[in-house]
Design a protein around this motif. Structure first.
Motif, mmCIF file in Angstrom:
data_model
loop_
_atom_site.group_PDB
_atom_site.id
_atom_site.type_symbol
_atom_site.label_atom_id
_atom_site.label_comp_id
_atom_site.label_asym_id
_atom_site.label_seq_id
_atom_site.Cartn_x
_atom_site.Cartn_y
_atom_site.Cartn_z
ATOM 1 N N LYS A 11 35.573 32.624 36.931
ATOM 2 C CA LYS A 11 36.043 34.018 38.109
ATOM 3 C C LYS A 11 37.444 34.961 37.659
ATOM 4 O O LYS A 11 38.060 35.829 37.609
ATOM 5 C CB LYS A 11 36.415 33.317 39.411
ATOM 6 C CG LYS A 11 37.039 34.122 40.565
ATOM 7 C CD LYS A 11 36.839 33.562 41.415
ATOM 8 C CE LYS A 11 37.782 34.163 42.578
ATOM 9 N NZ LYS A 11 38.137 33.608 43.907
ATOM 10 N N GLN A 12 37.951 33.630 36.909
ATOM 11 C CA GLN A 12 39.523 33.746 35.992
ATOM 12 C C GLN A 12 39.416 34.545 34.871
ATOM 13 O O GLN A 12 40.096 36.018 35.031
ATOM 14 C CB GLN A 12 39.974 32.775 35.493
ATOM 15 C CG GLN A 12 42.164 32.647 35.351
ATOM 16 C CD GLN A 12 42.204 33.814 36.846
ATOM 17 O OE1 GLN A 12 42.463 32.872 38.406
ATOM 18 N NE2 GLN A 12 43.734 34.207 36.709
ATOM 19 N N ASN A 13 38.907 34.698 34.695
ATOM 20 C CA ASN A 13 38.013 35.241 33.149
ATOM 21 C C ASN A 13 37.784 36.998 33.751
ATOM 22 O O ASN A 13 38.335 37.417 33.329
ATOM 23 C CB ASN A 13 36.943 34.714 32.209
ATOM 24 C CG ASN A 13 37.443 33.956 31.065
ATOM 25 O OD1 ASN A 13 39.023 33.437 31.318
ATOM 26 N ND2 ASN A 13 36.460 33.001 31.134
ATOM 27 N N PHE A 14 37.150 37.268 34.784
ATOM 28 C CA PHE A 14 36.155 37.917 35.297
ATOM 29 C C PHE A 14 37.527 38.921 35.643
ATOM 30 O O PHE A 14 37.573 40.367 35.360
ATOM 31 C CB PHE A 14 35.345 37.627 36.718
ATOM 32 C CG PHE A 14 35.066 39.106 36.986
ATOM 33 C CD1 PHE A 14 33.864 40.490 36.159
ATOM 34 C CD2 PHE A 14 35.386 39.260 38.264
ATOM 35 C CE1 PHE A 14 34.135 41.492 36.764
ATOM 36 C CE2 PHE A 14 34.945 41.083 39.005
ATOM 37 C CZ PHE A 14 34.183 41.301 38.072
ATOM 38 N N LEU A 15 38.610 38.244 36.119
ATOM 39 C CA LEU A 15 39.618 39.353 37.284
ATOM 40 C C LEU A 15 40.446 39.250 35.751
ATOM 41 O O LEU A 15 41.391 40.371 36.098
ATOM 42 C CB LEU A 15 39.786 38.059 37.760
ATOM 43 C CG LEU A 15 39.416 37.793 39.477
ATOM 44 C CD1 LEU A 15 39.902 36.802 39.925
ATOM 45 C CD2 LEU A 15 39.413 39.528 40.095
ATOM 46 N N ASN A 16 41.219 38.264 35.022
ATOM 47 C CA ASN A 16 41.466 38.914 33.760
ATOM 48 C C ASN A 16 40.679 40.289 32.971
ATOM 49 O O ASN A 16 41.949 40.784 32.128
ATOM 50 C CB ASN A 16 42.457 37.673 33.386
ATOM 51 C CG ASN A 16 42.950 37.118 34.100
ATOM 52 O OD1 ASN A 16 43.777 37.253 35.019
ATOM 53 N ND2 ASN A 16 42.996 35.408 33.562
ATOM 54 N N HIS A 17 39.578 40.589 33.595
ATOM 55 C CA HIS A 17 38.817 41.664 31.945
ATOM 56 C C HIS A 17 39.784 42.534 32.511
ATOM 57 O O HIS A 17 40.126 43.048 33.280
ATOM 58 C CB HIS A 17 37.662 41.186 32.466
ATOM 59 C CG HIS A 17 36.689 42.116 31.757
ATOM 60 N ND1 HIS A 17 36.845 43.944 31.081
ATOM 61 C CD2 HIS A 17 36.444 41.606 30.154
ATOM 62 C CE1 HIS A 17 36.317 43.646 30.022
ATOM 63 N NE2 HIS A 17 35.906 42.606 29.969
ATOM 64 N N PRO A 18 40.253 43.723 30.612
ATOM 65 C CA PRO A 18 40.109 44.455 31.440
ATOM 66 C C PRO A 18 40.037 46.074 32.495
ATOM 67 O O PRO A 18 40.852 46.621 32.976
ATOM 68 C CB PRO A 18 41.161 45.491 29.789
ATOM 69 C CG PRO A 18 40.692 43.791 29.158
ATOM 70 C CD PRO A 18 40.105 42.905 30.500
ATOM 71 N N TYR A 19 39.446 45.623 32.275
ATOM 72 C CA TYR A 19 38.246 46.965 32.618
ATOM 73 C C TYR A 19 37.620 45.845 34.359
ATOM 74 O O TYR A 19 38.265 47.029 35.485
ATOM 75 C CB TYR A 19 36.888 46.783 32.945
ATOM 76 C CG TYR A 19 36.076 47.602 31.345
ATOM 77 C CD1 TYR A 19 37.299 48.580 30.563
ATOM 78 C CD2 TYR A 19 35.332 47.529 30.644
ATOM 79 C CE1 TYR A 19 36.845 49.091 29.671
ATOM 80 C CE2 TYR A 19 34.538 47.494 29.303
ATOM 81 C CZ TYR A 19 35.968 48.566 28.245
ATOM 82 O OH TYR A 19 35.664 48.754 27.679
ATOM 83 N N SER A 24 40.281 48.025 39.268
ATOM 84 C CA SER A 24 41.288 46.558 40.474
ATOM 85 C C SER A 24 42.459 47.872 40.738
ATOM 86 O O SER A 24 42.817 48.785 42.377
ATOM 87 C CB SER A 24 41.656 45.619 40.157
ATOM 88 O OG SER A 24 42.548 45.680 41.664
ATOM 89 N N ARG A 25 43.154 48.258 39.850
ATOM 90 C CA ARG A 25 44.455 49.815 40.163
ATOM 91 C C ARG A 25 43.667 51.107 40.688
ATOM 92 O O ARG A 25 44.154 51.807 41.401
ATOM 93 C CB ARG A 25 44.817 50.004 38.214
ATOM 94 C CG ARG A 25 45.762 48.450 38.229
ATOM 95 C CD ARG A 25 46.865 48.931 36.753
ATOM 96 N NE ARG A 25 46.430 49.004 35.730
ATOM 97 C CZ ARG A 25 45.467 48.402 35.314
ATOM 98 N NH1 ARG A 25 45.897 47.135 34.911
ATOM 99 N NH2 ARG A 25 44.875 48.680 33.664
ATOM 100 N N PHE A 26 42.811 51.644 40.013
ATOM 101 C CA PHE A 26 42.258 52.437 40.432
ATOM 102 C C PHE A 26 41.703 53.031 42.354
ATOM 103 O O PHE A 26 41.836 53.836 42.870
ATOM 104 C CB PHE A 26 40.971 53.116 39.828
ATOM 105 C CG PHE A 26 39.973 54.554 40.245
ATOM 106 C CD1 PHE A 26 40.225 55.619 39.627
ATOM 107 C CD2 PHE A 26 38.465 54.028 40.890
ATOM 108 C CE1 PHE A 26 40.041 56.947 40.116
ATOM 109 C CE2 PHE A 26 38.295 55.289 41.496
ATOM 110 C CZ PHE A 26 38.739 56.600 40.856
#
Length: 209
Positions: A11-19, A24-26
């Motif tokens: 889960k942490q790796n997924f949340l930290n992924h650049p995409y 999330s920012r978009f």
């Protein structure tokens, strides 16, 4: 590594992924833009203050609920919800346009009601009996209605000027062929001056009280 720890790591790796962070920012930017647009309407600001629910999330939740009800026709509510979308928001914005000093918004919503009324008339004259059996008919009708009303698309103006206006103009031009009038949409002059008989707005308060 235990299963819970491995799950948290994934889960942490997924949340930290650049995409993921970019998405999330978009999404955050779109919600903020929507909130800024909705902030123009006092009714939504009052509802937000009373319910303590951000108006952007409230509108998105209502939109998602409408999509589910229309797409799956849950409880047979596809038709009422579709009609509500075509009537409620345009009616509210039309009242605002009437009370605003600008005239562009008046023309926009007058055009919408002409087009929307014409489509509903055609639907009530028997087209509905055929289109009712088209798969996801109310989904397409709702999307088409939204396209008609959105200020960004102004679909009602497009449909009016490219379809309704030529048809109405040809009919009226033929009926007035003997009058020598070149513009079929020109108003007939009857010598009546409406400027001196214009009634005050019913929304104005009586200043004599």
């Amino acid at each position: 590594m235990s299963a819970p720890t491995q799950s948290q790591q994934i889960k942490q790796n997924f949340l930290n992924h650049p995409y993921t962070q970019q998405a999330s920012r978009f999404a955050s930017g779109q919600v903020n833009a929507l909130d800024a647009e909705l902030n123009r309407y006092p009714l939504l600001r009052n509802i937000e203050q009373q319910t303590k629910v951000p108006k952007a999330y409230g509108v998105l939740a209502l939109a998602a609920s409408a999509v589910v009800l229309i797409f799956f026709n849950m409880f047979g509510l596809a038709q009422p919800v579709s009609n509500l979308i075509g009537w409620a928001l345009p009616a509210y914005l039309s009242v605002q346009a009437i009370e605003s000093p600008q005239s562009n918004d008046d023309k926009q919503w007058l055009t919408y009601w002409v087009v929307f009324g014409s489509l509903n008339l055609a639907e009530s004259l028997g087209v509905r009996a055929i289109l009712y059996w088209v798969p996801m008919y109310f989904v397409f009708k709702t999307l088409f209605t939204i396209w008609l009303m959105l200020p960004a698309t102004r679909g009602a103006e497009t449909l009016y000027y490219h379809v309704l206006r030529p048809v109405i103009g040809n009919v009226k031009q033929k009926s007035q062929a003997t009058t020598g009038q070149t513009n079929p949409f020109a108003k007939e002059s009857t010598g009546f001056n409406p400027a001196g008989t214009t009634a005050p707005s019913s929304f104005e308060h009586d200043k004599t009280l």
